[in-house]
Enzyme design. Structure first.
Site, mmCIF file in Angstrom:
data_model
loop_
_atom_site.group_PDB
_atom_site.id
_atom_site.type_symbol
_atom_site.label_atom_id
_atom_site.label_comp_id
_atom_site.label_asym_id
_atom_site.label_seq_id
_atom_site.Cartn_x
_atom_site.Cartn_y
_atom_site.Cartn_z
ATOM 1 N N GLY A 20 0.819 -1.204 0.000
ATOM 2 C CA GLY A 20 0.000 0.000 0.000
ATOM 3 C C GLY A 20 0.851 1.252 0.000
ATOM 4 O O GLY A 20 0.924 1.962 1.004
ATOM 5 N N GLY A 22 0.673 4.327 -0.629
ATOM 6 C CA GLY A 22 0.017 5.627 -0.706
ATOM 7 C C GLY A 22 0.831 6.663 0.034
ATOM 8 O O GLY A 22 2.066 6.587 0.089
ATOM 9 N N ALA A 23 0.172 7.629 0.647
ATOM 10 C CA ALA A 23 0.890 8.723 1.293
ATOM 11 C C ALA A 23 1.798 8.213 2.406
ATOM 12 O O ALA A 23 2.998 8.498 2.436
ATOM 13 C CB ALA A 23 -0.113 9.743 1.823
ATOM 14 N N ASN A 131 -4.851 3.684 10.845
ATOM 15 C CA ASN A 131 -5.644 4.500 11.749
ATOM 16 C C ASN A 131 -6.781 3.672 12.347
ATOM 17 O O ASN A 131 -7.130 2.600 11.842
ATOM 18 C CB ASN A 131 -6.236 5.698 11.004
ATOM 19 C CG ASN A 131 -5.209 6.774 10.725
ATOM 20 O OD1 ASN A 131 -4.277 6.988 11.501
ATOM 21 N ND2 ASN A 131 -5.366 7.462 9.605
ATOM 22 N N LYS A 233 -3.737 8.275 19.751
ATOM 23 C CA LYS A 233 -3.883 8.851 18.412
ATOM 24 C C LYS A 233 -5.348 8.855 17.998
ATOM 25 O O LYS A 233 -5.841 9.822 17.398
ATOM 26 C CB LYS A 233 -3.056 8.093 17.374
ATOM 27 C CG LYS A 233 -3.188 8.762 16.002
ATOM 28 C CD LYS A 233 -2.261 8.253 14.958
ATOM 29 C CE LYS A 233 -2.427 9.071 13.679
ATOM 30 N NZ LYS A 233 -1.632 8.551 12.564
ATOM 31 N N ASN A 241 -11.117 13.712 12.072
ATOM 32 C CA ASN A 241 -11.336 13.080 10.775
ATOM 33 C C ASN A 241 -12.781 13.178 10.310
ATOM 34 O O ASN A 241 -13.050 13.683 9.216
ATOM 35 C CB ASN A 241 -10.857 11.623 10.806
ATOM 36 C CG ASN A 241 -9.418 11.463 10.378
ATOM 37 O OD1 ASN A 241 -9.115 11.399 9.197
ATOM 38 N ND2 ASN A 241 -8.520 11.425 11.342
ATOM 39 N N SER A 302 -6.632 12.638 6.711
ATOM 40 C CA SER A 302 -6.668 11.546 5.738
ATOM 41 C C SER A 302 -8.098 11.261 5.288
ATOM 42 O O SER A 302 -8.331 10.943 4.116
ATOM 43 C CB SER A 302 -6.047 10.286 6.343
ATOM 44 O OG SER A 302 -6.748 9.880 7.505
ATOM 45 N N GLU A 314 -12.785 5.592 6.145
ATOM 46 C CA GLU A 314 -12.501 4.657 7.234
ATOM 47 C C GLU A 314 -13.430 4.932 8.426
ATOM 48 O O GLU A 314 -12.988 4.977 9.574
ATOM 49 C CB GLU A 314 -11.049 4.776 7.663
ATOM 50 C CG GLU A 314 -10.049 4.261 6.650
ATOM 51 C CD GLU A 314 -8.634 4.310 7.179
ATOM 52 O OE1 GLU A 314 -8.059 3.250 7.480
ATOM 53 O OE2 GLU A 314 -8.100 5.422 7.296
#
Length: 358
Positions: A20, A22-23, A131, A233, A241, A302, A314
């Site tokens: 994965g 991605g970022a 996350n 977190k 989010n 995100s 998510e």
């Protein structure tokens, strides 16, 4: 018993596959490569991975290894272009010592399935950087009943069977990156990756994994209590989010609005109460957590980045799982319920292709 991170033969650097890219995954790939690892990328078919295969990964940022000789990248100003072996199929890549899963929660199960040969036949170790509430959480606490399956993120328990807590390490990323276009990722801020074993303590495999990030732009921190680190977190993600995805606002916009900040603080308090009920204690207050987030500036979460691109959110892992745990522990969660309902409705309407004018 935890499995030690496989040691490469003398003279060979560790082989690490990022699943994965991605970022977050691309940033970690660059960090592992800058620290001397042999890095490969496993991803889903699409323009991003195709661009990396054809032209390399362009990683941009103030800490992308400028001034260092990486041995795998060509440095230009504040950019580094990395050339990594890439594939859609794990069978086309060298068997790694470590697989680093950096996929969205809804893609974690198929990613785990794709690694089954590495896990079962070669003993490849696994670090999951994601996350939300970890799928393994209920198997490590004693206050949520006999059912160890977190249904909102692992409905049939298959993920827990494939990746039981003793088989994985968990990572908590405290940095922000963004995919700027196919094959191009910018590391925006932050430089910490907390790594730990779900069962607690700091094993040899955690130290080995941290050592594989010894010189890159992301610095690993071994943790003896990754459950608490993951939950702390979550205490920021669970509010910022969904609010950002619902409103389109940056974190700075959200926290500069007193009424909206109050909503975020209420979601924090409800989530913190769930953590306490599970035996996951934190001395952090809502103001502490939101002030930390505010220092990162006007960044787009995100979930907001996914909303902007029309991708699935998510929501289950970040909010739905907390609501499930609240019900299991008898903790009221009215603000979480309200935000979850509003954002879930937004997603259903978007999924039907409707707009406010339609």
């Amino acid at each position: 018993m935890s499995h030690p991170l496989a040691s490469p033969p003398p003279g060979r650097p560790p082989r690490i596959t990022v699943v994965g890219p991605g970022a977050v995954g691309a940033t970690l790939a660059g960090a592992f490569a800058a620290s001397g690892a042999e890095v490969s990328l496993l991803g889903r078919p699409g323009p991003h991975l195709d661009a990396i295969a054809a032209r390399g990964l362009l990683l941009r940022g103030r800490e992308t290894g400028v001034g260092r000789e990486t041995g795998v990248g060509r440095e230009t100003g504040v950019e580094v272009r990395y050339r990594f072996p890439t594939a859609y199929d794990a069978g086309r890549l060298p068997v790694p010592d470590l697989a680093v899963l950096c996929v969205k929660s809804q893609h974690l199960l198929p990613a785990a399935r794709s690694l089954r040969t590495w896990l079962d036949q070669h003993g490849t170790d696994v670090l999951v950087v994601a996350n939300g509430v970890p799928w393994w959480l209920l198997s490590t606490v004693e206050r949520a009943g006999d059912d160890a399956v977190l249904r909102s993120v692992d409905p049939d328990g298959e993920l827990l069977r494939l990746l039981p807590p003793e088989r994985v390490m968990s990572g908590v990323a405290h940095f922000s990156s963004a995919v700027e276009g196919p094959g191009r990722v910018t590391h925006l801020s932050g430089d910490r990756l907390i790594i730990g074993d779900p069962a607690g303590g700091i094993s040899d495999r955690v130290h080995r994994c941290a050592a594989a990030l010894s010189a890159g732009p992301v610095h690993a921190e071994p943790s003896a209590d990754i459950r608490r680190d993951s939950w702390e977190k979550l205490l920021g993600n669970v509010n910022l989010n969904p609010v950002s995805a619902l409103t389109g606002a940056t974190v700075l916009d959200i926290l500069d609005d007193p009424d909206v900040r109050h909503i975020c603080a209420a979601m924090f308090d409800e989530t913190a109460a769930v953590g306490t009920a599970l035996g996951i204690e934190s001395a952090m207050t809502a103001d502490d957590r939101l002030d930390i987030a505010r220092k990162l500036g006007a960044f787009r979460t995100s979930m907001l980045q996914d909303a902007d691109r029309g991708r699935p959110l998510e929501l289950d892992a970040i909010v739905g799982a907390v609501r499930e745990l609240a019900r299991r522990t008898g903790v009221p969660s009215p603000t979480l319920d309200a935000l979850h309902g509003l954002l879930a409705l937004r997603e259903r309407v978007r999924g039907r292709g409707e707009t406010p004018d339609s």
